[in-house]
Design a protein around this motif. Structure first.
Motif, mmCIF file in Angstrom:
data_model
loop_
_atom_site.group_PDB
_atom_site.id
_atom_site.type_symbol
_atom_site.label_atom_id
_atom_site.label_comp_id
_atom_site.label_asym_id
_atom_site.label_seq_id
_atom_site.Cartn_x
_atom_site.Cartn_y
_atom_site.Cartn_z
ATOM 1 N N THR A 14 -0.396 6.423 -2.358
ATOM 2 C CA THR A 14 -0.623 5.128 -0.960
ATOM 3 C C THR A 14 -0.922 3.926 -1.299
ATOM 4 O O THR A 14 -0.277 3.006 -1.238
ATOM 5 N N GLY A 15 -1.049 4.118 -2.617
ATOM 6 C CA GLY A 15 -0.841 2.332 -3.235
ATOM 7 C C GLY A 15 -2.070 1.541 -3.046
ATOM 8 O O GLY A 15 -2.511 0.044 -3.829
ATOM 9 N N LEU A 16 -3.155 2.688 -2.677
ATOM 10 C CA LEU A 16 -4.583 1.905 -2.917
ATOM 11 C C LEU A 16 -4.764 1.915 -3.984
ATOM 12 O O LEU A 16 -4.840 2.895 -4.634
ATOM 13 N N THR A 17 -6.518 1.534 -4.561
ATOM 14 C CA THR A 17 -7.648 2.095 -5.384
ATOM 15 C C THR A 17 -8.243 3.080 -5.201
ATOM 16 O O THR A 17 -8.223 3.364 -3.604
ATOM 17 N N ALA A 18 -8.684 3.830 -6.027
ATOM 18 C CA ALA A 18 -9.251 4.727 -5.741
ATOM 19 C C ALA A 18 -10.711 4.155 -5.375
ATOM 20 O O ALA A 18 -11.472 4.746 -4.129
ATOM 21 N N THR A 196 14.133 -19.016 1.101
ATOM 22 C CA THR A 196 12.786 -18.167 -0.242
ATOM 23 C C THR A 196 12.028 -17.734 0.405
ATOM 24 O O THR A 196 10.977 -18.830 1.628
ATOM 25 N N ILE A 197 11.455 -16.475 0.919
ATOM 26 C CA ILE A 197 10.626 -16.110 1.425
ATOM 27 C C ILE A 197 9.877 -15.356 0.346
ATOM 28 O O ILE A 197 10.291 -14.900 -0.104
ATOM 29 N N GLY A 198 8.272 -15.390 0.809
ATOM 30 C CA GLY A 198 7.425 -15.384 0.001
ATOM 31 C C GLY A 198 6.539 -14.500 0.574
ATOM 32 O O GLY A 198 6.101 -14.634 1.364
ATOM 33 N N LEU A 199 5.369 -13.350 -0.149
ATOM 34 C CA LEU A 199 4.607 -12.924 -0.152
ATOM 35 C C LEU A 199 4.045 -12.858 -0.746
ATOM 36 O O LEU A 199 3.497 -12.239 -1.895
ATOM 37 N N ALA A 200 2.195 -12.695 0.076
ATOM 38 C CA ALA A 200 1.121 -13.012 -0.964
ATOM 39 C C ALA A 200 0.400 -11.606 -0.115
ATOM 40 O O ALA A 200 0.043 -11.977 0.982
ATOM 41 N N TYR A 201 -0.654 -10.235 -0.891
ATOM 42 C CA TYR A 201 -1.288 -9.354 0.029
ATOM 43 C C TYR A 201 -2.165 -8.836 -0.655
ATOM 44 O O TYR A 201 -2.427 -8.943 -2.162
ATOM 45 N N ASP A 202 -3.090 -8.722 -0.265
ATOM 46 C CA ASP A 202 -4.187 -7.618 -1.214
ATOM 47 C C ASP A 202 -3.799 -6.780 -1.133
ATOM 48 O O ASP A 202 -3.922 -5.374 -0.379
ATOM 49 N N HIS A 203 -3.588 -5.877 -2.341
ATOM 50 C CA HIS A 203 -2.891 -4.321 -2.808
ATOM 51 C C HIS A 203 -4.270 -3.330 -2.422
ATOM 52 O O HIS A 203 -4.249 -2.194 -2.281
ATOM 53 N N ARG A 204 -5.460 -4.345 -1.574
ATOM 54 C CA ARG A 204 -6.780 -3.110 -1.824
ATOM 55 C C ARG A 204 -6.101 -2.265 -0.998
ATOM 56 O O ARG A 204 -6.538 -0.907 -0.335
#
Length: 233
Positions: A14-18, A196-204
């Motif tokens: 899922t790409g989430l952390t434990a 240019t497009i960029g994306l920052a996101y919370d990986h949680r």
């Protein structure tokens, strides 16, 4: 019983952390607690993994945890709650904050319900925001409730910008001004306009793969504006 996936396997899938997976369980977002294996560790089923993927999408849209918990409660109650579930999802609109700076400070007013409005109407909102920024007369409610922020970098010479994810949101998108670029075209060269497009996101909460797919879809829309305008009014 040791069938199913470990928490590490689900995290990788899922790409989430434990930590986030355990939090989803504590917060009452799972349809039911994952069963335990003979060693006492969680063993996730395919149904659990599919549900977590849905939770990830809901969270990426900016849906509050309380609303996600309510949605899970409705799903547990069965098919009779379909209408209530639909209403809850419809109530969670795509409200997008957009940076506005006319030399009198930075404002981030929110364009409401962008997913259900024609593009021309949204453009009218943006023009109105600039006029309001000139007088500094934004109301508090104009600046609240964004699920994602679009940061605009229109000054010449800016070719890339890293946006900041604001509290209460899960991602922010940056967009630079169009500029000319020389590219190879067959046996020769051509000049094209690029941004240019960029994306920052919370990986949680957001899987990197989903973020990349989002940027790909956005690029396609920007590269084919005529089709995009036709499909979105």
């Amino acid at each position: 019983m040791d069938d199913g996936m470990t928490i590490a396997q689900v995290a990788q899938r899922t790409g989430l952390t434990a930590h986030t997976l355990r939090y989803y369980e504590r917060a009452g977002l799972m349809l039911e607690p994952p069963p335990r294996g003979d060693n006492g560790h969680r063993r996730y089923t395919e149904r659990d993994a599919d549900w977590i993927a849905l939770l990830t999408r809901l969270r990426a849209s900016g849906m509050p945890i309380a609303a996600m918990r309510r949605y899970a409660e409705l799903v547990r109650r069965g098919r009779d709650t379909y209408v209530a579930r639909k209403e809850l999802l419809e109530a969670h609109r795509a409200d997008v904050g957009v940076t506005v700076d006319v030399g009198r400070g930075l404002f981030i007013p929110v364009v409401r319900d962008t997913g259900n409005r024609p593009l021309a109407e949204i453009a009218g909102d943006l023009v109105g925001f600039r006029k309001t920024a000139l007088t500094g007369s934004f109301r508090e409610r104009d600046l609240q409730g964004g699920a994602i922020t679009l940061t605009l970098h229109t000054h010449d010479g800016i070719v890339f910008a890293v946006p900041i994810v604001f509290p209460g949101q899960t991602c922010a998108l940056s967009l630079t001004a169009p500029r000319s670029e020389v590219v190879q075209d067959g046996s020769g060269f051509a000049v094209r306009r690029t941004a240019t497009i960029g994306l920052a996101y919370d990986h949680r909460f957001i899987n990197g793969r989903d973020a990349a797919e989002f940027l790909g879809e956005l690029r396609t829309a920007l590269e084919s504006p005529a089709r995009f305008l036709t499909e979105n009014g």
